[in-house]
Design a protein around this motif. Structure first.
Motif, PDB file in Angstrom:
ATOM      1  N   MET A  82      31.496  28.122 -25.159  1.00  0.00           N
ATOM      2  CA  MET A  82      30.179  27.898 -25.769  1.00  0.00           C
ATOM      3  C   MET A  82      29.151  28.949 -25.349  1.00  0.00           C
ATOM      4  O   MET A  82      28.463  29.518 -26.203  1.00  0.00           O
ATOM      5  N   PRO A  83      29.010  29.245 -24.038  1.00  0.00           N
ATOM      6  CA  PRO A  83      28.038  30.280 -23.668  1.00  0.00           C
ATOM      7  C   PRO A  83      28.377  31.638 -24.288  1.00  0.00           C
ATOM      8  O   PRO A  83      27.484  32.360 -24.736  1.00  0.00           O
ATOM      9  N   LYS A  84      29.655  31.970 -24.339  1.00  0.00           N
ATOM     10  CA  LYS A  84      30.065  33.255 -24.910  1.00  0.00           C
ATOM     11  C   LYS A  84      29.654  33.353 -26.370  1.00  0.00           C
ATOM     12  O   LYS A  84      29.161  34.398 -26.823  1.00  0.00           O
ATOM     13  N   GLU A  85      29.851  32.268 -27.132  1.00  0.00           N
ATOM     14  CA  GLU A  85      29.487  32.281 -28.546  1.00  0.00           C
ATOM     15  C   GLU A  85      27.989  32.500 -28.733  1.00  0.00           C
ATOM     16  O   GLU A  85      27.562  33.206 -29.652  1.00  0.00           O
ATOM     17  N   ALA A  86      27.195  31.894 -27.864  1.00  0.00           N
ATOM     18  CA  ALA A  86      25.741  32.082 -27.936  1.00  0.00           C
ATOM     19  C   ALA A  86      25.372  33.533 -27.603  1.00  0.00           C
ATOM     20  O   ALA A  86      24.488  34.132 -28.240  1.00  0.00           O
ATOM     21  N   ILE A  87      26.058  34.102 -26.623  1.00  0.00           N
ATOM     22  CA  ILE A  87      25.790  35.487 -26.227  1.00  0.00           C
ATOM     23  C   ILE A  87      26.159  36.444 -27.351  1.00  0.00           C
ATOM     24  O   ILE A  87      25.438  37.393 -27.653  1.00  0.00           O
ATOM     25  N   VAL A  88      27.306  36.195 -27.995  1.00  0.00           N
ATOM     26  CA  VAL A  88      27.753  37.033 -29.113  1.00  0.00           C
ATOM     27  C   VAL A  88      26.715  37.026 -30.236  1.00  0.00           C
ATOM     28  O   VAL A  88      26.468  38.047 -30.888  1.00  0.00           O
ATOM     29  N   LEU A  89      26.078  35.885 -30.462  1.00  0.00           N
ATOM     30  CA  LEU A  89      25.035  35.778 -31.487  1.00  0.00           C
ATOM     31  C   LEU A  89      23.739  36.484 -31.081  1.00  0.00           C
ATOM     32  O   LEU A  89      22.832  36.627 -31.896  1.00  0.00           O
ATOM     33  N   GLY A  90      23.635  36.897 -29.815  1.00  0.00           N
ATOM     34  CA  GLY A  90      22.388  37.474 -29.323  1.00  0.00           C
ATOM     35  C   GLY A  90      21.345  36.421 -29.044  1.00  0.00           C
ATOM     36  O   GLY A  90      20.141  36.699 -29.003  1.00  0.00           O
ATOM     37  N   ALA A  91      21.805  35.174 -28.830  1.00  0.00           N
ATOM     38  CA  ALA A  91      20.880  34.046 -28.683  1.00  0.00           C
ATOM     39  C   ALA A  91      20.499  33.752 -27.234  1.00  0.00           C
ATOM     40  O   ALA A  91      19.649  32.903 -26.993  1.00  0.00           O
ATOM     41  N   ALA A  92      21.141  34.432 -26.278  1.00  0.00           N
ATOM     42  CA  ALA A  92      20.875  34.149 -24.859  1.00  0.00           C
ATOM     43  C   ALA A  92      19.986  35.226 -24.262  1.00  0.00           C
ATOM     44  O   ALA A  92      20.392  36.384 -24.163  1.00  0.00           O
ATOM     45  N   GLN A  93      18.789  34.843 -23.858  1.00  0.00           N
ATOM     46  CA  GLN A  93      17.898  35.820 -23.235  1.00  0.00           C
ATOM     47  C   GLN A  93      18.314  36.110 -21.799  1.00  0.00           C
ATOM     48  O   GLN A  93      18.201  37.227 -21.326  1.00  0.00           O
ATOM     49  N   TYR A  94      18.788  35.080 -21.100  1.00  0.00           N
ATOM     50  CA  TYR A  94      19.260  35.239 -19.728  1.00  0.00           C
ATOM     51  C   TYR A  94      20.686  34.733 -19.633  1.00  0.00           C
ATOM     52  O   TYR A  94      21.030  33.701 -20.214  1.00  0.00           O
ATOM     53  N   ILE A  95      21.523  35.456 -18.884  1.00  0.00           N
ATOM     54  CA  ILE A  95      22.893  35.030 -18.603  1.00  0.00           C
ATOM     55  C   ILE A  95      22.992  34.912 -17.085  1.00  0.00           C
ATOM     56  O   ILE A  95      22.937  35.911 -16.374  1.00  0.00           O
ATOM     57  N   LEU A  96      23.147  33.677 -16.599  1.00  0.00           N
ATOM     58  CA  LEU A  96      22.989  33.431 -15.167  1.00  0.00           C
ATOM     59  C   LEU A  96      24.147  32.648 -14.559  1.00  0.00           C
ATOM     60  O   LEU A  96      24.738  31.791 -15.223  1.00  0.00           O
ATOM     61  N   PRO A  97      24.450  32.888 -13.286  1.00  0.00           N
ATOM     62  CA  PRO A  97      25.373  32.003 -12.554  1.00  0.00           C
ATOM     63  C   PRO A  97      24.776  30.599 -12.486  1.00  0.00           C
ATOM     64  O   PRO A  97      23.549  30.448 -12.453  1.00  0.00           O
ATOM     65  N   ILE A  98      25.625  29.597 -12.432  1.00  0.00           N
ATOM     66  CA  ILE A  98      25.142  28.216 -12.449  1.00  0.00           C
ATOM     67  C   ILE A  98      24.170  27.929 -11.305  1.00  0.00           C
ATOM     68  O   ILE A  98      23.188  27.205 -11.474  1.00  0.00           O
ATOM     69  N   ASN A  99      24.404  28.509 -10.140  1.00  0.00           N
ATOM     70  CA  ASN A  99      23.529  28.243  -8.992  1.00  0.00           C
ATOM     71  C   ASN A  99      22.149  28.867  -9.118  1.00  0.00           C
ATOM     72  O   ASN A  99      21.253  28.547  -8.342  1.00  0.00           O
ATOM     73  N   ASP A 100      21.973  29.782 -10.079  1.00  0.00           N
ATOM     74  CA  ASP A 100      20.677  30.433 -10.245  1.00  0.00           C
ATOM     75  C   ASP A 100      19.823  29.829 -11.356  1.00  0.00           C
ATOM     76  O   ASP A 100      18.655  30.171 -11.503  1.00  0.00           O
ATOM     77  N   ILE A 101      20.408  28.932 -12.156  1.00  0.00           N
ATOM     78  CA  ILE A 101      19.680  28.454 -13.338  1.00  0.00           C
ATOM     79  C   ILE A 101      18.480  27.600 -12.962  1.00  0.00           C
ATOM     80  O   ILE A 101      17.379  27.772 -13.508  1.00  0.00           O
ATOM     81  N   SER A 102      18.643  26.668 -12.032  1.00  0.00           N
ATOM     82  CA  SER A 102      17.505  25.830 -11.643  1.00  0.00           C
ATOM     83  C   SER A 102      16.401  26.677 -11.019  1.00  0.00           C
ATOM     84  O   SER A 102      15.200  26.417 -11.238  1.00  0.00           O
ATOM     85  N   GLN A 103      16.776  27.688 -10.251  1.00  0.00           N
ATOM     86  CA  GLN A 103      15.784  28.584  -9.660  1.00  0.00           C
ATOM     87  C   GLN A 103      14.997  29.306 -10.754  1.00  0.00           C
ATOM     88  O   GLN A 103      13.764  29.393 -10.699  1.00  0.00           O
ATOM     89  N   LYS A 104      15.716  29.815 -11.760  1.00  0.00           N
ATOM     90  CA  LYS A 104      15.053  30.532 -12.845  1.00  0.00           C
ATOM     91  C   LYS A 104      14.113  29.592 -13.606  1.00  0.00           C
ATOM     92  O   LYS A 104      12.989  29.975 -13.970  1.00  0.00           O
ATOM     93  N   LEU A 105      14.533  28.366 -13.848  1.00  0.00           N
ATOM     94  CA  LEU A 105      13.678  27.400 -14.536  1.00  0.00           C
ATOM     95  C   LEU A 105      12.375  27.157 -13.780  1.00  0.00           C
ATOM     96  O   LEU A 105      11.288  27.149 -14.365  1.00  0.00           O
ATOM     97  N   LEU A 106      12.482  26.965 -12.467  1.00  0.00           N
ATOM     98  CA  LEU A 106      11.284  26.717 -11.666  1.00  0.00           C
ATOM     99  C   LEU A 106      10.388  27.942 -11.630  1.00  0.00           C
ATOM    100  O   LEU A 106       9.153  27.815 -11.668  1.00  0.00           O
ATOM    101  N   MET A 107      10.981  29.126 -11.575  1.00  0.00           N
ATOM    102  CA  MET A 107      10.174  30.351 -11.579  1.00  0.00           C
ATOM    103  C   MET A 107       9.411  30.495 -12.889  1.00  0.00           C
ATOM    104  O   MET A 107       8.230  30.856 -12.898  1.00  0.00           O
ATOM    105  N   ILE A 108      10.071  30.207 -13.999  1.00  0.00           N
ATOM    106  CA  ILE A 108       9.423  30.324 -15.305  1.00  0.00           C
ATOM    107  C   ILE A 108       8.293  29.311 -15.455  1.00  0.00           C
ATOM    108  O   ILE A 108       7.171  29.641 -15.858  1.00  0.00           O
ATOM    109  N   ILE A 109       8.587  28.069 -15.093  1.00  0.00           N
ATOM    110  CA  ILE A 109       7.596  27.004 -15.279  1.00  0.00           C
ATOM    111  C   ILE A 109       6.410  27.167 -14.329  1.00  0.00           C
ATOM    112  O   ILE A 109       5.252  26.935 -14.700  1.00  0.00           O
ATOM    113  N   ASN A 110       6.682  27.614 -13.108  1.00  0.00           N
ATOM    114  CA  ASN A 110       5.611  27.848 -12.151  1.00  0.00           C
ATOM    115  C   ASN A 110       4.931  29.204 -12.346  1.00  0.00           C
ATOM    116  O   ASN A 110       3.899  29.479 -11.733  1.00  0.00           O
ATOM    117  N   ASN A 111       5.569  30.027 -13.197  1.00  0.00           N
ATOM    118  CA  ASN A 111       5.012  31.333 -13.575  1.00  0.00           C
ATOM    119  C   ASN A 111       4.624  32.139 -12.334  1.00  0.00           C
ATOM    120  O   ASN A 111       3.532  32.697 -12.265  1.00  0.00           O
TER     121      ASN A 111
END
Length: 372
Positions: A343-372
């Motif tokens: 599923m992630p690969k198909e989204a990447i092939v479509l150019g639909a994924a702005q960030y491609i991240l290891p699972i352990n980094d996703i929550s960190q990225k979410l908090l960084m974005i929301i806390n700006n």
């Protein structure tokens, strides 16, 4: 010249001689599968693994000397391989067993026919063979016994976020970079989709979100019927946010995690309230991740974040593209940490994924974005 197909080598572990005979007979009907070893308990099986190097391990749960749960933990520490637990104790009502096994590192479970008759095994033969074929392509990871205590983990987690903020944290991104939402403060919803390997991935993300998380979180997980409540209870243990099944007409609330009811798609109406429907399955899925993502894109537009996690097939890829095209933020789990990178690969092939991240980094990225 036709390339010879690789045979899938499997080890079968079961304390029932009858079950061993039946399972060997089932797997013998597939030219793509070879049973290279059998054992009657986990201790016997552990000694065999380095000698026969199986591609997939099938194990019972209840066995003397070392049961299936203990065996799974040892395998994932010493000889990580895809494990399918075939047992009478992974039925719909055995949710605690199921999620303990998944947490220990098993990729999937398969209920034995409750009668144990040959005719009942024949009825599930093709389904079982198909599971083995899928598991043979699954990537697994070593699970270490030693765990940092929870307080230390939280300290390291927060420090890691701070360090990455200071260093202007950069991530592996596709060549096509989508437009970033105009302001992180405008983000109003987080949507997450997952399939095979998803429960573990969801747990990694959701357990690292604080009780003050300011958005509603709408999750779609492909899971066998009867296991949704077990999944929610398992995720809730250690999660700082409440988790519930969405109800039609309910308005999503900040800081609450929602799942669609079993066998229902989850959408939003023109007022942003939940609509749980039994409209036809999309791509064989109900709930469908794409259905939910499309609805999120339509209502929230650039105020949304879509996250697509490990899973087979392509459900969610088109929905993530809809979120991206509406100006929302999109994150795909990377290949290295995905159990199945479909599923992630198909989204990447479509150019639909702005960030491609290891699972352990996703929550960190979410908090960084929301806390700006």
């Amino acid at each position: 010249m036709t390339k010879k197909r690789k045979v899938i080598k499997i080890l079968v572990v079961d304390d029932s001689p009858v079950a061993l005979i039946i399972l060997k007979r089932i797997f013998a009907t597939s030219p793509e599968i070879e049973v290279v070893g059998t054992a009657q308990n986990g201790l016997e099986a552990l000694k065999l693994i380095p000698k026969i190097e199986p591609d997939v391990i099938c194990t019972d749960l209840h066995m003397a000397f070392m049961n299936g749960l203990e065996f799974t933990r040892e395998v994932m520490h010493e000889y990580p391989r895809p494990i399918l637990v075939i047992s009478n104790s992974v039925q719909e009502h055995d949710t605690e067993n199921v999620f303990q096994l998944l947490e220990a590192g098993a990729v999937d479970v398969f209920p034995k026919p409750e009668t144990g008759l040959n005719s009942d095994y024949d009825a599930i033969k093709q389904e079982l063979i198909n599971k083995i074929k899928i598991l043979s392509g699954v990537k697994v990871f070593t699970l270490h016994r030693r765990q940092i205590n929870q307080e230390r983990q939280q300290q390291l987690f927060i420090r890691n976020i701070q360090d990455k903020l200071v260093k202007n944290y950069l991530v592996d991104t596709p060549k096509t970079i989508l437009k970033y939402p105009r302001s992180a403060k405008n983000i109003k919803v987080l949507a997450i989709g997952a399939s095979t390997g998803g429960p573990q991935a969801l747990k990694t993300i959701l357990h690292n979100l604080p009780s003050t998380f300011p958005l509603p979180i709408i999750c779609v997980q492909h899971i066998s019927n009867g296991f949704l409540n077990g999944l929610i209870n398992w995720l809730a243990n250690g999660c700082q946010l409440p988790i519930k099944i969405a109800i039609s007409g309910e308005l999503p609330k900040a800081g609450v995690i929602y799942f669609p009811p079993e066998k229902h798609h989850l959408e939003l109406d023109n007022r942003g309230k939940f609509v749980c429907s039994k409209t036809p399955a999309i791509g064989g899925h109900r709930p469908s991740i794409t259905v939910t993502f499309n609805s999120i894109a339509k209502f929230y537009g650039s105020s949304s974040i879509g996250v697509l996690l490990t899973g087979m097939g392509r459900d969610g890829a088109d929905g993530m593209q809809a979120i991206a095209q509406s100006g929302g933020l999109t994150i795909a789990q990377n290949e290295a940490t995905s159990i199945i990178f479909g599923m992630p690969k198909e989204a990447i092939v479509l150019g639909a994924a702005q960030y491609i991240l290891p699972i352990n980094d996703i929550s960190q990225k979410l908090l960084m974005i929301i806390n700006n």
